[in-house]
Write an enzyme that holds these catalytic residues in place. Structure first.
Site, PDB file in Angstrom:
ATOM      1  N   GLN A  64      23.887  28.094  10.125  1.00 34.65           N
ATOM      2  CA  GLN A  64      22.828  28.721   9.331  1.00 34.65           C
ATOM      3  C   GLN A  64      23.328  29.080   7.939  1.00 34.65           C
ATOM      4  O   GLN A  64      24.380  29.700   7.773  1.00 34.65           O
ATOM      5  CB  GLN A  64      22.319  29.985  10.061  1.00 34.65           C
ATOM      6  CG  GLN A  64      21.142  30.665   9.388  1.00 34.65           C
ATOM      7  CD  GLN A  64      19.835  29.871   9.456  1.00 34.65           C
ATOM      8  OE1 GLN A  64      19.653  29.021  10.338  1.00 34.65           O
ATOM      9  NE2 GLN A  64      18.932  30.140   8.531  1.00 34.65           N
TER      10      GLN A  64
ATOM     11  N   ASP B 140      20.375  19.246  10.978  1.00 29.61           N
ATOM     12  CA  ASP B 140      19.873  19.860   9.734  1.00 29.61           C
ATOM     13  C   ASP B 140      19.667  18.813   8.639  1.00 29.61           C
ATOM     14  O   ASP B 140      19.006  19.101   7.632  1.00 29.61           O
ATOM     15  CB  ASP B 140      20.924  20.852   9.207  1.00 29.61           C
ATOM     16  CG  ASP B 140      20.525  22.300   9.408  1.00 29.61           C
ATOM     17  OD1 ASP B 140      19.318  22.584   9.424  1.00 29.61           O
ATOM     18  OD2 ASP B 140      21.439  23.135   9.514  1.00 29.61           O
TER      19      ASP B 140
ATOM     20  N   LYS C 254      14.844  30.267  16.369  1.00 27.76           N
ATOM     21  CA  LYS C 254      15.157  28.865  16.692  1.00 27.76           C
ATOM     22  C   LYS C 254      15.691  28.766  18.121  1.00 27.76           C
ATOM     23  O   LYS C 254      15.334  27.859  18.877  1.00 27.76           O
ATOM     24  CB  LYS C 254      16.188  28.315  15.691  1.00 27.76           C
ATOM     25  CG  LYS C 254      15.630  28.108  14.280  1.00 27.76           C
ATOM     26  CD  LYS C 254      16.752  27.787  13.286  1.00 27.76           C
ATOM     27  CE  LYS C 254      16.240  27.732  11.855  1.00 27.76           C
ATOM     28  NZ  LYS C 254      17.315  27.533  10.863  1.00 27.76           N
TER      29      LYS C 254
HETATM   30  N1  GUN Z   1      18.800  28.487   5.836  1.00 29.59           N
HETATM   31  C1  GUN Z   1      17.520  28.389   5.410  1.00 29.59           C
HETATM   32  N2  GUN Z   1      16.936  27.251   5.876  1.00 29.59           N
HETATM   33  C2  GUN Z   1      17.882  26.628   6.628  1.00 29.59           C
HETATM   34  C3  GUN Z   1      17.890  25.415   7.391  1.00 29.59           C
HETATM   35  O1  GUN Z   1      16.907  24.658   7.455  1.00 29.59           O
HETATM   36  N3  GUN Z   1      19.060  25.134   8.032  1.00 29.59           N
HETATM   37  C4  GUN Z   1      20.153  25.938   7.951  1.00 29.59           C
HETATM   38  N4  GUN Z   1      21.252  25.563   8.599  1.00 29.59           N
HETATM   39  N5  GUN Z   1      20.180  27.059   7.251  1.00 29.59           N
HETATM   40  C5  GUN Z   1      19.047  27.406   6.598  1.00 29.59           C
END
Ligand code: GUN
Length: 303
Positions: free
Chosen positions: A106, A129, A62
């Site tokens: 995350q 998110d 990311k």
């Molecule tokens: N863990 C797995 N998918 C995601 C996501 O889309 N956002 C976040 N913050 N953690 C994740």
């Protein structure tokens, strides 16, 4: 809406998440450039707690994409011993920092940190998110002023941009998680010409899950069980989206493990009208939606 009974050739059966994500990145990069002409650079801050190997990879990917698109980004890595109080204090600081437009913490977070408390502490206007209760509520209400969670938002784009008709379709979602299953259902049930589907959400308490799957025009698997969906569970001509990323033992590989999805891709390929490859399906779209949400957060904060 029934999908065609004739099965297209293999290449046109594949939903290419990488190229659709690139289309979205192009539009996002143009918006970054427009902000740049006003002296604004969108800034996305990642927070990772502990050393979960998958989280390290995801956050790294990311951040790399943020940089490629011209966003400013930073990753805070906190030890797994971090307390909820310390994490909330960091989020509070980021909420107050006007140079930060988006905050991504995350998941999963190590226990005993309560994810719901942490996500509820992020300012809804920086919650790229879409996990804050205000944004979850707006999604459920069909209020487009909120942020939509990236993975289900990306799947929605994959389906609509691939010409899959959603209105009236029987959609079965496998998995009721807060990150994919629940928001996926909320997106697809909206009274909107890009949605308007009939959604069945299946989970570990569902009886006769195979019967539900077999009825689906569109089957979205986010259940976290390696190769759970077998060919016999899918209607001929169905569209299948594989969200799963499962590490399984694989003595034939150098690392001793392999990554597999929630669907038995090879077995399903002759049966489906469209299917997402994995990797190269849903994953790139999650990142594309995160970038788009962050640029939108920056635009809204500086309007
Ligand atoms: N863990 C797995 N998918 C995601 C996501 O889309 N956002 C976040 N913050 N953690 C994740």
């Amino acid at each position: 809406m029934p999908q065609p009974d004739t099965i297209p050739s293999v290449p046109s059966r594949l939903i290419d998440g990488r190229s659709i994500a690139e289309e979205i990145h192009q539009a996002t990069a143009d918006r970054v450039a427009a902000l740049g002409r006003r002296g604004i650079q969108p800034r996305l801050v990642f927070v990772r707690v502990g050393e979960d190997p998958a989280s390290r990879v995801y956050v790294g990917m990311k951040q790399k994409t943020s940089e490629r698109l011209g966003l400013s980004s930073e990753t805070f890595v906190l030890p797994s011993s971090t307390t909820e109080e310390d994490l909330l204090a960091l989020v509070c600081r980021l909420n107050q920092d006007p140079s930060v437009h988006g905050i991504l913490i995350q998941a999963p977070l190590p226990p005993p940190i309560r994810e719901t408390h942490v996500y509820a502490s992020v300012s809804p206007s920086k919650d790229v998110d879409g996990f804050h209760p205000v944004n979850v509520g707006k999604l459920m209400l069909g209020d487009s002023s909120g942020f939509v969670p990236c993975t289900p938002g990306g799947i929605h784009e994959l389906l609509t941009r691939s010409g899959v008709s959603l209105s009236g379709a029987e959609v079965v979602v496998l998995g009721r998680g807060n990150i994919v299953g629940k928001p996926m259902a909320a997106i697809l049930i909206q009274k909107d010409k890009r949605a308007n589907a009939t959604v069945t959400l299946c989970h570990s308490g569902t009886r006769e899950i195979e019967t539900h799957c077999k009825r689906a025009d569109i089957l979205i698997a986010a259940i976290g069980v390696p190769r759970f969906v077998k060919a016999g569970m899918v209607k001929r001509g169905a569209v299948v989206v594989d969200v799963g990323v499962n590490r399984i033992p694989d003595p034939a590989s150098k690392t001793g493990t392999a990554l597999v999805g929630d669907v038995d891709f090879e077995a399903l390929l002759p049966v489906v009208s469209k299917i997402t490859p994995n990797p190269g399906g849903v994953g790139p779209m999650t990142i594309a939606m995160l970038m788009r949400n962050t640029v939108r957060a920056a635009e809204l904060a500086t309007a």
